[in-house]
Design an enzyme around this catalytic site. Structure first.
Site, PDB file in Angstrom:
ATOM      1  N   ASP A   1       2.525  -9.047  15.178  1.00  0.00           N
ATOM      2  CA  ASP A   1       3.798  -8.704  14.753  1.00  0.00           C
ATOM      3  C   ASP A   1       4.026  -6.961  15.331  1.00  0.00           C
ATOM      4  OD1 ASP A   1       6.056  -8.323  13.014  1.00  0.00           O
ATOM      5  OD2 ASP A   1       4.946  -7.630  11.307  1.00  0.00           O
TER       6      ASP A   1
ATOM      7  N   SER B   1       0.640  -1.283   0.048  1.00  0.00           N
ATOM      8  CA  SER B   1       0.009   0.058  -0.133  1.00  0.00           C
ATOM      9  C   SER B   1       0.975   1.277   0.142  1.00  0.00           C
ATOM     10  CB  SER B   1      -0.871   0.071   1.096  1.00  0.00           C
ATOM     11  OG  SER B   1       0.018   0.303   2.435  1.00  0.00           O
TER      12      SER B   1
ATOM     13  N   GLU C   1       7.687   6.832  13.074  1.00  0.00           N
ATOM     14  CA  GLU C   1       7.599   5.630  13.946  1.00  0.00           C
ATOM     15  C   GLU C   1       8.479   5.542  15.100  1.00  0.00           C
ATOM     16  OE1 GLU C   1       9.277   2.888  11.096  1.00  0.00           O
ATOM     17  OE2 GLU C   1       7.785   3.151   9.707  1.00  0.00           O
TER      18      GLU C   1
ATOM     19  N   GLU D   1       8.649  -0.680  14.297  1.00  0.00           N
ATOM     20  CA  GLU D   1       8.056  -0.036  12.939  1.00  0.00           C
ATOM     21  C   GLU D   1       6.749   0.211  12.969  1.00  0.00           C
ATOM     22  OE1 GLU D   1      10.369  -2.410  13.495  1.00  0.00           O
ATOM     23  OE2 GLU D   1      11.518  -2.577  11.709  1.00  0.00           O
ATOM     24  N   ASN D   2       5.734  -0.806  13.692  1.00  0.00           N
ATOM     25  CA  ASN D   2       4.048  -0.484  13.640  1.00  0.00           C
ATOM     26  C   ASN D   2       3.620   0.194  14.650  1.00  0.00           C
ATOM     27  OD1 ASN D   2       4.202  -2.200  11.614  1.00  0.00           O
ATOM     28  ND2 ASN D   2       3.944  -4.040  12.650  1.00  0.00           N
TER      29      ASN D   2
ATOM     30  N   LYS E   1      -5.077   5.026   3.043  1.00  0.00           N
ATOM     31  CA  LYS E   1      -4.301   3.778   2.675  1.00  0.00           C
ATOM     32  C   LYS E   1      -4.741   3.413   1.330  1.00  0.00           C
ATOM     33  CE  LYS E   1      -2.250  -0.424   4.506  1.00  0.00           C
ATOM     34  NZ  LYS E   1      -1.780  -1.094   5.733  1.00  0.00           N
TER      35      LYS E   1
ATOM     36  N   SER F   1      -6.828   7.499  10.828  1.00  0.00           N
ATOM     37  CA  SER F   1      -6.556   8.627  11.428  1.00  0.00           C
ATOM     38  C   SER F   1      -5.048   8.954  11.177  1.00  0.00           C
ATOM     39  CB  SER F   1      -6.516   8.427  13.160  1.00  0.00           C
ATOM     40  OG  SER F   1      -5.865   7.070  13.326  1.00  0.00           O
TER      41      SER F   1
ATOM     42  N   LYS G   1       5.858  -4.308  16.848  1.00  0.00           N
ATOM     43  CA  LYS G   1       7.524  -4.109  16.631  1.00  0.00           C
ATOM     44  C   LYS G   1       7.477  -2.487  16.502  1.00  0.00           C
ATOM     45  CE  LYS G   1       7.493  -4.831  11.866  1.00  0.00           C
ATOM     46  NZ  LYS G   1       8.079  -5.557  10.798  1.00  0.00           N
TER      47      LYS G   1
HETATM   48  P1  ATP Z   1       3.760  -3.574   5.467  1.00  0.00           P
HETATM   49  O1  ATP Z   1       3.046  -4.830   5.337  1.00  0.00           O
HETATM   50  O2  ATP Z   1       4.920  -3.654   4.494  1.00  0.00           O
HETATM   51  O3  ATP Z   1       4.110  -3.171   6.740  1.00  0.00           O
HETATM   52  P2  ATP Z   1       1.333  -2.320   4.518  1.00  0.00           P
HETATM   53  O4  ATP Z   1       1.018  -2.178   2.842  1.00  0.00           O
HETATM   54  O5  ATP Z   1       0.400  -3.047   5.475  1.00  0.00           O
HETATM   55  O6  ATP Z   1       3.082  -2.602   4.859  1.00  0.00           O
HETATM   56  P3  ATP Z   1       1.369  -0.066   6.494  1.00  0.00           P
HETATM   57  O7  ATP Z   1       2.467  -0.692   7.112  1.00  0.00           O
HETATM   58  O8  ATP Z   1      -0.078  -0.094   7.030  1.00  0.00           O
HETATM   59  O9  ATP Z   1       1.265  -0.790   4.984  1.00  0.00           O
HETATM   60  O10 ATP Z   1       1.699   1.582   5.902  1.00  0.00           O
HETATM   61  C1  ATP Z   1       2.934   1.767   5.346  1.00  0.00           C
HETATM   62  C2  ATP Z   1       3.759   3.015   5.834  1.00  0.00           C
HETATM   63  O11 ATP Z   1       2.835   4.170   5.912  1.00  0.00           O
HETATM   64  C3  ATP Z   1       3.965   2.933   7.511  1.00  0.00           C
HETATM   65  O12 ATP Z   1       5.254   2.222   7.459  1.00  0.00           O
HETATM   66  C4  ATP Z   1       3.580   4.303   7.861  1.00  0.00           C
HETATM   67  O13 ATP Z   1       5.139   4.970   7.518  1.00  0.00           O
HETATM   68  C5  ATP Z   1       2.743   4.821   7.002  1.00  0.00           C
HETATM   69  N1  ATP Z   1       1.537   4.997   7.768  1.00  0.00           N
HETATM   70  C6  ATP Z   1       0.636   3.676   7.965  1.00  0.00           C
HETATM   71  N2  ATP Z   1      -0.558   4.197   8.328  1.00  0.00           N
HETATM   72  C7  ATP Z   1      -0.253   5.563   8.452  1.00  0.00           C
HETATM   73  C8  ATP Z   1      -1.109   6.574   9.382  1.00  0.00           C
HETATM   74  N3  ATP Z   1      -2.376   6.250   9.939  1.00  0.00           N
HETATM   75  N4  ATP Z   1      -0.712   7.722   9.451  1.00  0.00           N
HETATM   76  C9  ATP Z   1       0.550   8.289   8.932  1.00  0.00           C
HETATM   77  N5  ATP Z   1       1.317   7.117   8.317  1.00  0.00           N
HETATM   78  C10 ATP Z   1       0.888   6.178   8.075  1.00  0.00           C
END
Ligand code: ATP
Length: 486
Positions: free
Chosen positions: A152, A41, A113, A156-157, A58, A107, A154
């Site tokens: 998961d 995403s 992070e 980063e999340n 997203k 939100s 961590k």
């Molecule tokens: P992965 O599975 O590789 O972790 P993903 O496609 O599920 O990725 P996310 O981890 O949800 O995607 O989001 C990707 C990035 O976008 C995050 O690392 C973060 O930097 C940013 N991000 C996600 N949600 C938000 C939010 N609500 N507000 C601001 N930034 C966000």
């Protein structure tokens, strides 16, 4: 209300609960800078035109999700997020779709992070560590009360909102349990090496307590700046985890030490916070949390150190410079002619100037080196952090590039190795993120001193070299191509 008069989504939602639910659509929003990019995403700051509310949108490409067989994860994420109603989780306000994409209105957590904050400060002091550990505990208590495990957890999340309160995200690997979930049960392997629990590694089982193990690792990381279980490769990390082998630095705070030791218990039923050990009540009573006002956590101001970091824009600096500084076609033609001419002159590629592959201004190592010379560089490489990724091949050129895809830009360490291979790695998590597939059809296209494309039959990679050495990269890649494919 923000300084520029924009309502944050929280303010807007408190002011006016919408009486009827009209499905939103893409045209209802104005899209701004990219907030982040995940594997599946791109998250973009979006403002709803009518209400002025801001959301972290997203955006998921349906084709990509289907191709990668990630439909169940996306559905799970939506399902779990829609059940969460707690200040320390990212909130899902709405979803909609068009023919190509899915949109999740979240939100906004624009202050980066937890991982980047730990890196910026080196490590957290006790006050910050206590404050954020308490917030994570409060969030986990809520999650586990709904019989959901994150799986998961961590740094980063764990994102931050404008008030520097945590916003836990990424529920793609979360699990909704049918019962209390205190007993470990079968689980596929999910998670991240450094935070994975021993029960998952040994018995392929996970439970609520597996999140408490990850919490123990995160508290250790906040206080030391290091992972508790660290080794050059995943296999060795896993060995340390299943043997619970880690050490505390000297002069480590005794209460923090006791808390971490109580969380990093091999037996999930023996972990502080698990139902068999008195649950969250007992965990919250731990002396490490002395002074924490659990009832009022979300309304407390974040520690000053963290509020000061919030003003630092390094996490938000995600704009993409355009190609306005691009080369014109005449320059590109000249450059191509020059590469051909140079390679003709050199003939035997061992005549090339040999540079350190990590030196971004140099051309790196030639594709063919005399045996002793190759051994010398190989020896040097063995002591580097990147040797593991080269898998026995010599790294010929290496450096950080930004990889742009769609709206988003990601910093990656690129390794061009014998083989040839062109691998890119997340420089923070040290995870291989992908590889540009080589073939005789691969070709480079310099666009400016900073920007170049690598074209492959199925995809064009858009790369940015902030040190203005795009031409050096193109030359090197073309040289390797000549060696292997002609
Ligand atoms: P992965 O599975 O590789 O972790 P993903 O496609 O599920 O990725 P996310 O981890 O949800 O995607 O989001 C990707 C990035 O976008 C995050 O690392 C973060 O930097 C940013 N991000 C996600 N949600 C938000 C939010 N609500 N507000 C601001 N930034 C966000």
């Amino acid at each position: 209300m923000t300084e520029n008069g924009v309502k944050t989504e929280e303010q807007g939602h408190i002011e006016a609960a919408q009486p009827k639910r009209i499905k939103k659509k893409r045209g209802d929003f104005r899209f701004g800078p990219t907030l982040g990019e995940g594997s599946y995403s791109t998250v973009i700051l979006a403002r709803e035109i009518e209400s002025g509310r801001e959301y972290a949108m997203k955006v998921l490409e349906k084709r990509h999700i289907m191709r990668e067989k990630k439909v169940p994860q996306v559905e799970r994420e939506k399902q779990v997020l829609s059940r969460l109603d707690h200040p320390f989780f990212v909130r899902l306000y709405f979803t909609f779709q068009d023919t190509e994409r899915l949109y999740f209105g979240l939100s906004v957590a624009r202050k980066g992070e937890l991982l980047s904050k730990i890196k910026q400060l080196g490590k957290f002091d006790l006050e910050c560590s206590r404050f954020y550990t308490a917030q994570i505990v409060s969030a986990l208590q809520h999650l586990h009360s709904l019989n959901i495990i994150h799986r998961d957890l961590k740094p980063e999340n764990i994102l931050f909102n404008d008030k520097m309160q945590i916003q836990i995200t990424d529920f793609g690997t979360a699990k909704e349990l049918k019962d209390s979930g205190d007993e470990p049960r079968s689980s596929s392997f999910v998670g991240t090496a450094q935070y994975v629990s021993p029960e998952l590694l040994k018995d392929k089982k996970a439970c609520k307590s597996s999140d408490l193990w990850a919490l123990g690792c995160i508290v250790y990381q906040m206080l030391t700046g290091q992972f508790p279980f660290k080794a050059p490769n995943e296999y060795l990390i896993f060995q340390q985890i299943v043997n619970c082998k880690y050490e505390f630095p000297e002069d480590f705070d005794p209460n923090a030490r006791d808390l971490i030791s109580s969380l990093l218990q091999l037996d999930p039923m023996m972990r502080l916070g698990s139902s068999s050990c008195g649950g969250y009540e007992k965990l919250m009573e731990h002396p490490f949390f002395t002074g924490i006002d659990w009832e009022n956590l979300a309304n407390q101001a974040a520690p000053k150190t963290m509020l000061a970091l919030a003003g630092d824009s390094s996490d938000e600096d995600t704009t993409v410079e355009d190609l306005a500084d691009g080369f014109d076609q005449a320059f590109i033609n000249d450059f191509k002619a020059q590469v051909i001419e140079e390679s003709k002159q050199k003939g035997d590629s061992t005549q090339l100037v040999i540079c350190d592959p990590t030196d971004n201004s140099g051309l790196g190592l030639p594709a063919v080196l005399p045996k002793e010379e190759r051994e010398r560089w190989m020896k040097k490489q063995h002591s580097s952090d990147w040797d593991y990724f080269a898998k026995g091949n010599l790294i010929l050129k290496q450096g950080q590039l930004e990889k742009k895809r769609g709206f988003s830009v990601k910093l990656r360490e690129f390794l061009l190795t014998e083989g040839p291979k062109l691998i890119y790695i997340d420089p923070n998590s040290k995870e291989v993120k992908g590889e540009i597939p080589w073939s005789s059809e691969l070709r480079t296209e310099p666009k400016s001193f900073r920007i170049f494309f690598v074209h492959t039959p199925n995809r064009t990679y858009h790369l940015i070299d902030k040190s203005n050495n795009a031409l050096i990269w193109c030359k090197k890649i073309e040289e390797i191509k000549k060696h292997y494919y002609t």
